[in-house]
Design an enzyme around this catalytic site. Structure first.
Site, mmCIF file in Angstrom:
data_model
loop_
_atom_site.group_PDB
_atom_site.id
_atom_site.type_symbol
_atom_site.label_atom_id
_atom_site.label_comp_id
_atom_site.label_asym_id
_atom_site.label_seq_id
_atom_site.Cartn_x
_atom_site.Cartn_y
_atom_site.Cartn_z
ATOM 1 N N ARG A 39 71.088 34.388 22.959
ATOM 2 C CA ARG A 39 72.043 34.762 24.041
ATOM 3 C C ARG A 39 73.254 35.294 23.090
ATOM 4 O O ARG A 39 74.039 35.805 23.717
ATOM 5 C CB ARG A 39 72.470 33.528 24.897
ATOM 6 N N GLY A 40 73.312 34.906 21.912
ATOM 7 C CA GLY A 40 74.589 35.073 21.270
ATOM 8 C C GLY A 40 75.052 36.612 21.223
ATOM 9 O O GLY A 40 76.372 36.726 21.230
ATOM 10 N N GLU A 95 72.164 41.639 16.519
ATOM 11 C CA GLU A 95 72.363 40.028 16.361
ATOM 12 C C GLU A 95 74.053 39.694 16.382
ATOM 13 O O GLU A 95 74.571 40.470 16.059
ATOM 14 C CB GLU A 95 71.579 39.485 15.191
ATOM 15 N N ASP A 96 74.369 38.368 16.869
ATOM 16 C CA ASP A 96 75.695 37.960 16.523
ATOM 17 C C ASP A 96 75.912 37.830 15.275
ATOM 18 O O ASP A 96 76.908 38.282 14.842
ATOM 19 C CB ASP A 96 75.690 36.766 17.439
ATOM 20 N N ASP A 99 73.594 34.335 8.750
ATOM 21 C CA ASP A 99 74.134 33.342 8.089
ATOM 22 C C ASP A 99 73.121 33.096 6.894
ATOM 23 O O ASP A 99 73.223 33.728 5.939
ATOM 24 C CB ASP A 99 74.130 31.882 9.031
ATOM 25 N N THR A 100 72.248 32.245 6.970
ATOM 26 C CA THR A 100 71.225 31.960 5.766
ATOM 27 C C THR A 100 70.304 33.325 5.797
ATOM 28 O O THR A 100 69.858 33.592 4.927
ATOM 29 C CB THR A 100 70.309 30.781 6.287
ATOM 30 N N GLY A 101 70.114 33.892 6.922
ATOM 31 C CA GLY A 101 69.472 35.161 6.879
ATOM 32 C C GLY A 101 67.724 34.813 7.360
ATOM 33 O O GLY A 101 67.118 35.824 7.802
ATOM 34 N N THR A 103 66.612 33.471 10.456
ATOM 35 C CA THR A 103 66.184 33.964 11.560
ATOM 36 C C THR A 103 65.892 35.665 11.654
ATOM 37 O O THR A 103 65.092 36.059 12.226
ATOM 38 C CB THR A 103 67.306 33.752 12.776
HETATM 39 P P1 IMP Z 1 70.499 32.245 10.345
HETATM 40 O O1 IMP Z 1 69.181 32.061 10.404
HETATM 41 O O2 IMP Z 1 70.944 31.081 9.364
HETATM 42 O O3 IMP Z 1 71.050 33.552 9.838
HETATM 43 O O4 IMP Z 1 71.417 31.897 11.668
HETATM 44 C C1 IMP Z 1 71.468 32.589 12.633
HETATM 45 C C2 IMP Z 1 71.686 31.839 13.905
HETATM 46 O O5 IMP Z 1 72.451 30.891 13.891
HETATM 47 C C3 IMP Z 1 72.582 32.875 14.862
HETATM 48 O O6 IMP Z 1 71.945 33.719 15.447
HETATM 49 C C4 IMP Z 1 73.547 31.899 15.660
HETATM 50 O O7 IMP Z 1 72.811 31.681 16.798
HETATM 51 C C5 IMP Z 1 73.528 30.794 14.596
HETATM 52 N N1 IMP Z 1 74.900 30.292 14.048
HETATM 53 C C6 IMP Z 1 75.029 30.494 12.775
HETATM 54 N N2 IMP Z 1 76.372 30.582 12.352
HETATM 55 C C7 IMP Z 1 77.171 30.251 13.669
HETATM 56 C C8 IMP Z 1 78.425 30.111 13.797
HETATM 57 O O8 IMP Z 1 79.357 29.967 13.131
HETATM 58 N N3 IMP Z 1 78.781 29.964 15.173
HETATM 59 C C9 IMP Z 1 77.783 30.053 16.154
HETATM 60 N N4 IMP Z 1 76.406 30.223 16.006
HETATM 61 C C10 IMP Z 1 76.083 30.356 14.742
#
Ligand code: IMP
Length: 174
Positions: A39-40, A95-96, A99-101, A103
């Site tokens: 939803r982000g 995407e919103d 972070d780690t990449g 997702t």
């Molecule tokens: P990744 O897989 O670590 O890159 O995380 C991506 C997902 O984590 C994003 O699509 C967000 O839903 C959630 N996320 C990561 N950091 C934040 C933050 O600072 N605030 C809110 N949601 C976050």
């Protein structure tokens, strides 16, 4: 919740720039499909879409992260899949935040199996400090520091998505 990181004005100005760049890229890459990750990405997606000046269609997918057995696997569950096939389309995934990449890597792999003509990625926020996997991102709104943020689609326990700005999450309010 005090420290505003990105004001509404800054976000809207950057979204217009992204819209212009994306429109230039996809002028000759048709059919063009924007895919929003719910939803982000919803507020960012809606604003970005309105700044696109070339023909575009849209679709959405909704995902949720698995917390077991290993969150670091990046495996996500597709709660709502796309409504239509993407084969032969130039797809831009929106995407919103990256972070780690993990997702985005998972979604990207999943969509590539469906044979789009091309697959680009656009994120509003990039937090490179915590990246675990290499991901090339075509369009980035803002690079942010290693702090949890909320607002403009980003949540903490499903709240704050409605804020028109992005702010640092104040842990003392928990
Ligand atoms: P990744 O897989 O670590 O890159 O995380 C991506 C997902 O984590 C994003 O699509 C967000 O839903 C959630 N996320 C990561 N950091 C934040 C933050 O600072 N605030 C809110 N949601 C976050």
């Amino acid at each position: 919740m005090s420290s505003i990181l990105l004001s509404e004005e800054r976000i809207q100005a950057r979204v217009r720039e992204l819209g212009a760049a994306i429109s230039a890229t996809y002028r000759d890459k048709q059919p063009f499909l924007m895919v929003g990750v719910l939803r982000g990405a919803a507020p960012f997606f809606a604003d970005l879409l309105r700044s696109i000046t070339v023909p575009v269609s849209i679709d959405f997918m909704s995902i949720s992260s698995y917390t077991t057995p290993a969150p670091s696997s990046g495996a996500v569950r597709i709660i709502k899949d796309l409504d239509h096939p993407i084969a032969g389309k130039h797809v831009l995934l929106v995407e919103d935040i990256i972070d780690t990449g993990l997702t985005l890597r998972y979604i990207r792999k999943n969509l590539l199996l469906r044979h789009p003509s091309s697959l680009g990625v656009c994120v509003l926020l990039d937090r490179p400090k915590r990246r675990l996997v290499e991901m090339s991102i075509d369009h980035v709104g803002f690079e942010i520091p290693d702090e949890y943020v909320v607002g403009y689609g980003l949540d903490h326990r499903q709240l704050y998505r409605n804020l028109p700005f992005v702010t640092l999450w104040d842990h003392s309010e928990e």
